[in-house]
Design a protein around this motif. Sequence first.
Motif, PDB file in Angstrom:
ATOM      1  N   MET A 177     -67.087   3.593   2.100  1.00 14.56           N
ATOM      2  CA  MET A 177     -67.753   3.962   3.350  1.00 14.56           C
ATOM      3  C   MET A 177     -67.785   5.478   3.505  1.00 14.56           C
ATOM      4  O   MET A 177     -68.808   6.048   3.883  1.00 14.56           O
ATOM      5  CB  MET A 177     -67.047   3.325   4.556  1.00 14.56           C
ATOM      6  CG  MET A 177     -67.668   3.726   5.881  1.00 14.56           C
ATOM      7  SD  MET A 177     -66.942   3.016   7.368  1.00 14.56           S
ATOM      8  CE  MET A 177     -65.212   3.098   7.089  1.00 14.56           C
ATOM      9  N   ASP A 178     -66.664   6.142   3.221  1.00 12.37           N
ATOM     10  CA  ASP A 178     -66.618   7.602   3.349  1.00 12.37           C
ATOM     11  C   ASP A 178     -67.651   8.277   2.452  1.00 12.37           C
ATOM     12  O   ASP A 178     -68.201   9.317   2.805  1.00 12.37           O
ATOM     13  CB  ASP A 178     -65.221   8.133   3.023  1.00 12.37           C
ATOM     14  CG  ASP A 178     -64.227   7.878   4.146  1.00 12.37           C
ATOM     15  OD1 ASP A 178     -64.676   7.681   5.301  1.00 12.37           O
ATOM     16  OD2 ASP A 178     -63.014   7.857   3.871  1.00 12.37           O
TER      17      ASP A 178
ATOM     18  N   ASP B  51     -69.827   5.823  13.098  1.00  6.75           N
ATOM     19  CA  ASP B  51     -68.440   5.855  13.571  1.00  6.75           C
ATOM     20  C   ASP B  51     -67.600   5.060  12.571  1.00  6.75           C
ATOM     21  O   ASP B  51     -67.728   3.840  12.464  1.00  6.75           O
ATOM     22  CB  ASP B  51     -68.368   5.239  14.974  1.00  6.75           C
ATOM     23  CG  ASP B  51     -66.961   5.226  15.538  1.00  6.75           C
ATOM     24  OD1 ASP B  51     -66.025   4.810  14.816  1.00  6.75           O
ATOM     25  OD2 ASP B  51     -66.799   5.603  16.703  1.00  6.75           O
ATOM     26  N   ARG B  52     -66.745   5.754  11.837  1.00 12.03           N
ATOM     27  CA  ARG B  52     -65.969   5.129  10.757  1.00 12.03           C
ATOM     28  C   ARG B  52     -65.025   4.042  11.290  1.00 12.03           C
ATOM     29  O   ARG B  52     -64.881   2.990  10.683  1.00 12.03           O
ATOM     30  CB  ARG B  52     -65.152   6.182   9.989  1.00 12.03           C
ATOM     31  CG  ARG B  52     -65.956   7.298   9.357  1.00 12.03           C
ATOM     32  CD  ARG B  52     -66.953   6.736   8.335  1.00 12.03           C
ATOM     33  NE  ARG B  52     -67.376   7.718   7.375  1.00 12.03           N
ATOM     34  CZ  ARG B  52     -68.498   8.424   7.478  1.00 12.03           C
ATOM     35  NH1 ARG B  52     -69.277   8.289   8.514  1.00 12.03           N
ATOM     36  NH2 ARG B  52     -68.834   9.279   6.529  1.00 12.03           N
TER      37      ARG B  52
ATOM     38  N   HIS C 205     -65.176   0.111  10.324  1.00  8.17           N
ATOM     39  CA  HIS C 205     -63.990  -0.575   9.808  1.00  8.17           C
ATOM     40  C   HIS C 205     -63.752  -1.866  10.591  1.00  8.17           C
ATOM     41  O   HIS C 205     -63.510  -2.932  10.010  1.00  8.17           O
ATOM     42  CB  HIS C 205     -62.792   0.370   9.887  1.00  8.17           C
ATOM     43  CG  HIS C 205     -61.492  -0.239   9.447  1.00  8.17           C
ATOM     44  ND1 HIS C 205     -60.287   0.266   9.846  1.00  8.17           N
ATOM     45  CD2 HIS C 205     -61.192  -1.307   8.672  1.00  8.17           C
ATOM     46  CE1 HIS C 205     -59.318  -0.458   9.328  1.00  8.17           C
ATOM     47  NE2 HIS C 205     -59.843  -1.418   8.616  1.00  8.17           N
ATOM     48  N   LEU C 206     -63.819  -1.794  11.932  1.00 11.76           N
ATOM     49  CA  LEU C 206     -63.638  -2.988  12.761  1.00 11.76           C
ATOM     50  C   LEU C 206     -64.738  -4.015  12.489  1.00 11.76           C
ATOM     51  O   LEU C 206     -64.471  -5.220  12.424  1.00 11.76           O
ATOM     52  CB  LEU C 206     -63.613  -2.611  14.240  1.00 11.76           C
ATOM     53  CG  LEU C 206     -62.396  -1.827  14.712  1.00 11.76           C
ATOM     54  CD1 LEU C 206     -62.573  -1.407  16.171  1.00 11.76           C
ATOM     55  CD2 LEU C 206     -61.122  -2.615  14.515  1.00 11.76           C
ATOM     56  N   GLY C 207     -65.975  -3.543  12.316  1.00 10.00           N
ATOM     57  CA  GLY C 207     -67.076  -4.453  11.991  1.00 10.00           C
ATOM     58  C   GLY C 207     -66.857  -5.158  10.665  1.00 10.00           C
ATOM     59  O   GLY C 207     -67.132  -6.356  10.525  1.00 10.00           O
TER      60      GLY C 207
END
Length: 184
Positions: A27-28, A36-37, A41-43
Amino acid sequence: MVRKNSHDHLADQSLPKLGVTPYLELMDKTASSNTDRHSAHLGLLLMWLGDNVLDVMDLELAPFNITESKFDLLLLLTLHDGRELITPSAIAERLGIRRASVTALLDWLEKRNWIAREQSSLDRRMIHVSITPEGRELVEGVLPTFWSACSSLVSELEPEERRVLEKLLLRLNAAIERRLGVGR
């Protein structure tokens, strides 16, 4: 039924568990700068949770020779039985799947005599789907296991955690239903 995460497999046939770190590293490298990282992450965790919930439900429903998606369609027909005529297109829209996928599900359920398809008396181009007495009997037999499996999904949580989770899930579900334009 073959379980997705069966422990009966040979070691060389499965991929090792990676955990979340490689995904976050990817992702990074690949997410746009305005993503919004933490939310991403939560998604990702929600997506994994959804997959795991479906796997648990399929495992619990396996003794009845039915999967969660097929049972969900039978539940939909049960809940609308006697209220309105249901078309394959309406099923596809409600379940958020392609019409071809609905046709495959209906074919499978019809072979077991759990649903029936009939031509509309008003418009011969239209097909209506209904649950059969055999389908109703199956649903009645499966529901206790289904509700028990639903309950087991949150059995690790304390009562207060369940209340907070319920509030959050209702809010997230409402937002996603608005986004999709469909709901249960």
